[in-house]
Design a protein around this motif. Structure first.
Motif, PDB file in Angstrom:
ATOM      1  N   VAL A  67      38.715  43.137  44.263  1.00 54.17           N
ATOM      2  CA  VAL A  67      38.037  42.048  44.954  1.00 54.17           C
ATOM      3  C   VAL A  67      36.544  42.233  44.740  1.00 54.17           C
ATOM      4  CG1 VAL A  67      37.689  40.865  47.149  1.00 54.17           C
ATOM      5  CG2 VAL A  67      39.867  42.015  46.684  1.00 54.17           C
ATOM      6  N   ASP A  68      35.881  41.194  44.162  1.00 54.92           N
ATOM      7  CA  ASP A  68      34.442  41.321  43.924  1.00 54.92           C
ATOM      8  C   ASP A  68      33.650  41.011  45.191  1.00 54.92           C
ATOM      9  OD1 ASP A  68      34.189  38.523  44.140  1.00 54.92           O
ATOM     10  OD2 ASP A  68      34.001  38.212  41.982  1.00 54.92           O
ATOM     11  N   ASP A  69      32.330  41.105  45.112  1.00 54.48           N
ATOM     12  CA  ASP A  69      31.495  40.926  46.303  1.00 54.48           C
ATOM     13  C   ASP A  69      31.481  39.492  46.824  1.00 54.48           C
ATOM     14  OD1 ASP A  69      30.050  39.918  44.180  1.00 54.48           O
ATOM     15  OD2 ASP A  69      28.254  41.102  44.564  1.00 54.48           O
ATOM     16  N   LYS A  70      32.061  38.546  46.062  1.00 51.02           N
ATOM     17  CA  LYS A  70      32.177  37.160  46.524  1.00 51.02           C
ATOM     18  C   LYS A  70      33.583  36.841  47.032  1.00 51.02           C
ATOM     19  CE  LYS A  70      28.553  35.694  43.442  1.00 51.02           C
ATOM     20  NZ  LYS A  70      28.244  35.181  42.128  1.00 51.02           N
ATOM     21  N   GLY A  71      34.452  37.866  47.061  1.00 51.98           N
ATOM     22  CA  GLY A  71      35.806  37.676  47.575  1.00 51.98           C
ATOM     23  C   GLY A  71      36.823  37.241  46.537  1.00 51.98           C
TER      24      GLY A  71
END
Length: 105
Positions: A67-71
């Motif tokens: 999961v990246d920092d933008k979800g």
């Protein structure tokens, strides 16, 4: 791939519809079953099996959900596909290996 449920002990249920096949039979939806780690819910590891409904082969996938920092979720997997062969002499060419990246739609 359509994951229909992940239960409270990490069992995964769903279906898989591929666009790739080496059989002449019509491609159909196949059942998907697996499990994921339930400890740390962030970026879990998982594995699932697809028993192809239209051929004598089975594929196992293993991977992790990132999961990246933008979800945005990405499932990164490696797979082994085992196809049925007629004799042990054909065994060396019966297993294929690859990778897949899945994203939510």
């Amino acid at each position: 791939m359509n994951i229909t449920a992940v239960n409270n002990v990490g069992k995964i249920f769903g279906t898989y519809l591929t666009r790739v096949s080496s059989t002449d039979k019509p491609i159909g939806v196949s059942p998907l079953r697996g499990s994921q780690q339930m400890g740390d819910q962030e970026q879990p590891t998982f594995g699932f099996t697809v028993a192809w409904s239209f051929s004598d082969s089975t594929t196992v996938f293993v991977g992790q959900c990132f999961v990246d920092d933008k979800g945005k979720e990405t499932l990164q997997t490696m797979w082994l596909l085992r196809k049925k062969v007629d004799s042990s002499q054909d065994n060396w060419k019966a297993t294929l290996v690859g990778t897949n990246l899945f994203t939510r739609v």
